[in-house]
Design a protein around this motif. Structure first.
Motif, mmCIF file in Angstrom:
data_model
loop_
_atom_site.group_PDB
_atom_site.id
_atom_site.type_symbol
_atom_site.label_atom_id
_atom_site.label_comp_id
_atom_site.label_asym_id
_atom_site.label_seq_id
_atom_site.Cartn_x
_atom_site.Cartn_y
_atom_site.Cartn_z
ATOM 1 N N ASP A 1 26.854 13.060 -23.821
ATOM 2 C CA ASP A 1 25.735 12.114 -23.857
ATOM 3 C C ASP A 1 25.845 11.156 -22.684
ATOM 4 O OD1 ASP A 1 27.181 9.564 -24.599
ATOM 5 O OD2 ASP A 1 27.688 10.732 -26.376
ATOM 6 N N LEU A 2 24.820 10.340 -22.518
ATOM 7 C CA LEU A 2 24.717 9.444 -21.358
ATOM 8 C C LEU A 2 25.171 8.018 -21.671
ATOM 9 C CD1 LEU A 2 21.181 10.544 -20.054
ATOM 10 C CD2 LEU A 2 23.417 11.528 -19.505
ATOM 11 N N GLU A 3 25.786 7.815 -22.827
ATOM 12 C CA GLU A 3 25.994 6.450 -23.311
ATOM 13 C C GLU A 3 27.069 5.681 -22.549
ATOM 14 O OE1 GLU A 3 24.102 4.897 -25.604
ATOM 15 O OE2 GLU A 3 22.888 6.705 -25.420
ATOM 16 N N HIS A 4 28.063 6.340 -22.013
ATOM 17 C CA HIS A 4 29.235 5.619 -21.510
ATOM 18 C C HIS A 4 29.491 5.867 -20.025
ATOM 19 C CE1 HIS A 4 29.903 4.913 -25.743
ATOM 20 N NE2 HIS A 4 29.941 6.212 -25.949
ATOM 21 N N LEU A 5 28.481 6.241 -19.281
ATOM 22 C CA LEU A 5 28.674 6.546 -17.866
ATOM 23 C C LEU A 5 28.855 5.272 -17.051
ATOM 24 C CD1 LEU A 5 25.970 9.339 -17.406
ATOM 25 C CD2 LEU A 5 28.390 9.593 -17.982
ATOM 26 N N ASP A 6 29.822 5.317 -16.123
ATOM 27 C CA ASP A 6 30.128 4.150 -15.291
ATOM 28 C C ASP A 6 29.675 4.433 -13.863
ATOM 29 O OD1 ASP A 6 31.153 2.043 -13.844
ATOM 30 O OD2 ASP A 6 33.212 2.236 -14.585
ATOM 31 N N PRO A 7 28.563 3.835 -13.424
ATOM 32 C CA PRO A 7 28.061 4.142 -12.081
ATOM 33 C C PRO A 7 29.002 3.717 -10.975
ATOM 34 C CG PRO A 7 26.880 2.277 -13.038
ATOM 35 C CD PRO A 7 27.715 2.868 -14.127
ATOM 36 N N ALA A 8 29.881 2.742 -11.235
ATOM 37 C CA ALA A 8 30.812 2.288 -10.206
ATOM 38 C C ALA A 8 31.892 3.324 -9.918
ATOM 39 C CB ALA A 8 31.455 0.969 -10.631
ATOM 40 N N ARG A 9 31.993 4.347 -10.773
ATOM 41 C CA ARG A 9 33.035 5.366 -10.594
ATOM 42 C C ARG A 9 32.422 6.751 -10.375
ATOM 43 N NH1 ARG A 9 37.795 4.829 -14.778
ATOM 44 N NH2 ARG A 9 38.795 6.037 -13.109
ATOM 45 N N ASP A 10 31.211 6.781 -9.863
ATOM 46 C CA ASP A 10 30.543 8.034 -9.495
ATOM 47 C C ASP A 10 30.262 8.928 -10.699
ATOM 48 O OD1 ASP A 10 29.274 8.959 -7.278
ATOM 49 O OD2 ASP A 10 31.078 9.471 -6.168
ATOM 50 N N ALA A 11 30.029 8.312 -11.844
ATOM 51 C CA ALA A 11 29.534 9.046 -13.005
ATOM 52 C C ALA A 11 28.024 8.846 -13.072
ATOM 53 C CB ALA A 11 30.208 8.553 -14.285
ATOM 54 N N LEU A 12 27.319 9.867 -13.435
ATOM 55 C CA LEU A 12 25.864 9.851 -13.347
ATOM 56 C C LEU A 12 25.299 10.925 -14.246
ATOM 57 C CD1 LEU A 12 24.770 11.861 -10.239
ATOM 58 C CD2 LEU A 12 27.191 11.401 -10.645
ATOM 59 N N ALA A 13 23.977 11.043 -14.281
ATOM 60 C CA ALA A 13 23.319 12.167 -14.938
ATOM 61 C C ALA A 13 22.755 13.091 -13.875
ATOM 62 C CB ALA A 13 22.206 11.684 -15.858
ATOM 63 N N ASN A 14 23.010 14.378 -14.024
ATOM 64 C CA ASN A 14 22.257 15.392 -13.310
ATOM 65 C C ASN A 14 21.173 15.907 -14.248
ATOM 66 O OD1 ASN A 14 23.092 16.725 -10.487
ATOM 67 N ND2 ASN A 14 24.883 15.707 -11.353
ATOM 68 N N VAL A 15 20.277 16.694 -13.730
ATOM 69 C CA VAL A 15 19.217 17.300 -14.534
ATOM 70 C C VAL A 15 19.320 18.808 -14.351
ATOM 71 C CG1 VAL A 15 16.732 17.478 -14.893
ATOM 72 C CG2 VAL A 15 17.751 15.270 -14.288
ATOM 73 N N ASP A 16 19.430 19.537 -15.473
ATOM 74 C CA ASP A 16 19.630 20.979 -15.356
ATOM 75 C C ASP A 16 18.298 21.704 -15.124
ATOM 76 O OD1 ASP A 16 18.359 21.489 -17.835
ATOM 77 O OD2 ASP A 16 20.248 21.634 -18.925
ATOM 78 N N ALA A 17 18.374 23.020 -14.981
ATOM 79 C CA ALA A 17 17.194 23.808 -14.619
ATOM 80 C C ALA A 17 16.103 23.749 -15.676
ATOM 81 C CB ALA A 17 17.597 25.266 -14.371
ATOM 82 N N TYR A 18 16.472 23.364 -16.906
ATOM 83 C CA TYR A 18 15.501 23.242 -17.989
ATOM 84 C C TYR A 18 14.979 21.814 -18.124
ATOM 85 C CZ TYR A 18 17.618 27.741 -19.097
ATOM 86 O OH TYR A 18 18.087 29.032 -19.020
ATOM 87 N N GLY A 19 15.397 20.926 -17.201
ATOM 88 C CA GLY A 19 14.923 19.551 -17.213
ATOM 89 C C GLY A 19 15.718 18.611 -18.095
#
Length: 461
Positions: free
Chosen positions: A272-290
């Protein structure tokens, strides 16, 4: 995905940051049956560092000509690295050169963009260096070269530019738009507010599915290549998402994919996207199904190239055999060889212990370093389940052993030169390649947990 394909052979244009290739794959087995490669350099002339687009185009066309007769191909798919956009003028030519994402902008430009970019909670895109945020590229080009930018009629994502060159059909696609561009909102599946802030909504090419056939190769180009029948060109996909796609088709979540090339991109499928830390290069990608996929990264392939060029060579079996010696002696490498990104962006490279030892031991320490960095990246995104390793690192047995021992889980090396080509070929409706014959690596290394603790303490010091 398991239906009989309408095609016999698929040609895949696969452009990485360091190398480019054209591959022909068998539609029945998914296996590579022909490949040609070239280096992918950056031109330092002109307005700013930029990709040698015409050299790549010549390479692609020559490769397709060579493959048109033998082994032949019935369709074309495309995959490229991310963090690149192409600005076209009204005639379909380049309004501005295709900017190298590693170019760094003047501080005033960076500061101005920092005031414009949306919050991480909207885009799940961290603030990255240079042009790794495509929004920063477009802001730079618009701010510094306004007269040239005034001629921009269409903005394309990079894989789709090559589809445009082949078909004349302009499109963009979500795996590239969703790859830390600042331009996409992965939770709503729409453009972010930055598109209107930059005033570029009317310039953005229509968003098409990666699975769409945009059209056949243009007739004159098809004749030049020597195609006996019309060949559809598929929309295309961001390279790390191409590596991910076969696993989405074949495996049940949760699992992780480590896609290695210039960058090591880590995906936590089922996270899930709840605990991602942008300062450490964690992010969301989007897969081929969106769908949004928690992701993290570091520039591991580039780092390995730099280190290996400095250290020299050693037999792979000697490197693996040296792991326990290196752990016992406490020889370790701290990040970063390439500074400014990854889970420890502020750190600078440092050797601990006696680095003036054999090539095998130093390369074993490098493999341990890469495994420790990968483990840290996987931890940031809450990865669970088996780990599939794609690309060049799948051939590094010492890395696979160390990663398995650190994560205490199965690590599966995916066969083939890279998973990106096979993933791109799946867009045409062919079946995934046959499962790899490589047995899972499930390893233990004495002293590794203490070694990891020392490494972490050194980072915290």
């Amino acid at each position: 995905m398991t239906a009989v394909s309408a095609y016999r052979h698929i040609a895949v244009i696969d452009i990485g940051k360091t190398n480019a290739k054209v591959v022909v794959l068998d539609a029945e087995t998914g296996g590579e049956i022909a490949v040609v490669k070239t280096s992918n350099g950056v031109l330092k002339t002109g307005l700013y560092p930029h990709y040698d687009i015409e050299r790549l185009w010549d390479f692609i066309i020559i490769a397709l000509k060579g493959f048109a007769t033998a082994p032949g191909f019935d369709a074309i798919s495309i995959t490229t690295h991310g963090a690149s956009a192409v600005l076209l003028d009204v005639d379909g030519g380049l309004a501005l050169p295709v900017l190298d994402y590693e170019h760094t902008y003047p501080q005033a430009i960076q500061d101005a963009y920092g005031q414009l970019r949306p919050a991480f909670t909207e885009t799940f895109s961290p603030s990255l260096s240079g042009g790794l945020n495509v929004g920063a590229q477009i802001h730079y080009q618009k701010s510094v070269f306004p007269e040239d930018f005034a001629h921009v009629a269409t903005i394309l994502t990079y894989p789709q530019y090559w589809a445009f060159r082949l078909t004349g059909v302009a499109a963009s696609e979500v795996t590239s738009l969703g790859c830390h561009t600042d331009l996409w909102n992965p939770t709503t599946g729409t453009y972010s507010s930055l598109v209107d802030t930059l005033g570029i909504r009317t310039l953005m090419a229509p968003v098409r599915s990666a699975f769409d056939a945009l059209g056949p190769v243009l007739p004159a180009l098809a004749a030049d290549i020597g195609l006996a029948a019309p060949a559809p060109v598929y929309c295309g996909i961001h390279d790390s998402n191409a590596s991910l796609l076969p696993h989405l088709v074949e495996n049940e979540a949760p699992f992780a994919v480590v896609s290695t090339g210039t960058w090591v991109i880590n995906f936590a499928v089922g996270g899930d996207l709840e605990h991602l830390d942008p300062a450490r290069d964690a992010l969301a990608n989007v897969d081929a199904y969106g769908r949004a996929v928690p992701s993290s990264r570091f520039m591991g392939g580039r780092e390995f190239e730099i280190l290996a060029a400095d250290i020299g060579e050693a037999p792979p079996e000697a490197i693996e055999a040296a792991l326990e010696t290196v752990i016992g002696n406490g020889l370790m490498l701290l990040p970063n060889i390439v500074e400014g990104s990854g889970p420890f962006p502020d750190r600078k490279m440092q050797w601990i212990g006696n680095a003036s030892t054999s090539n095998a031991e130093r390369l074993a320490a490098v493999s341990l370093y890469l495994a420790l960095m990968t483990e840290a990246c996987l931890g940031l995104i809450g990865a669970r389940g088996p780990i599939f390793v794609e690309g060049p690192f799948a051939l590094n047995r010492a890395y696979l052993v160390a990663l398995s021992a650190l994560t205490r889980t199965d690590v599966i090396a995916v066969a083939g030169s890279t998973g990106t080509s096979q993933g791109a070929a799946l867009l045409t409706g062919i079946r995934p390649p046959a499962a790899t014959e490589n047995p899972p690596v499930h390893a233990d290394l004495p002293g590794l947990i203490r070694y990891r603790q020392t490494w972490r303490e050194a980072l915290a010091g």
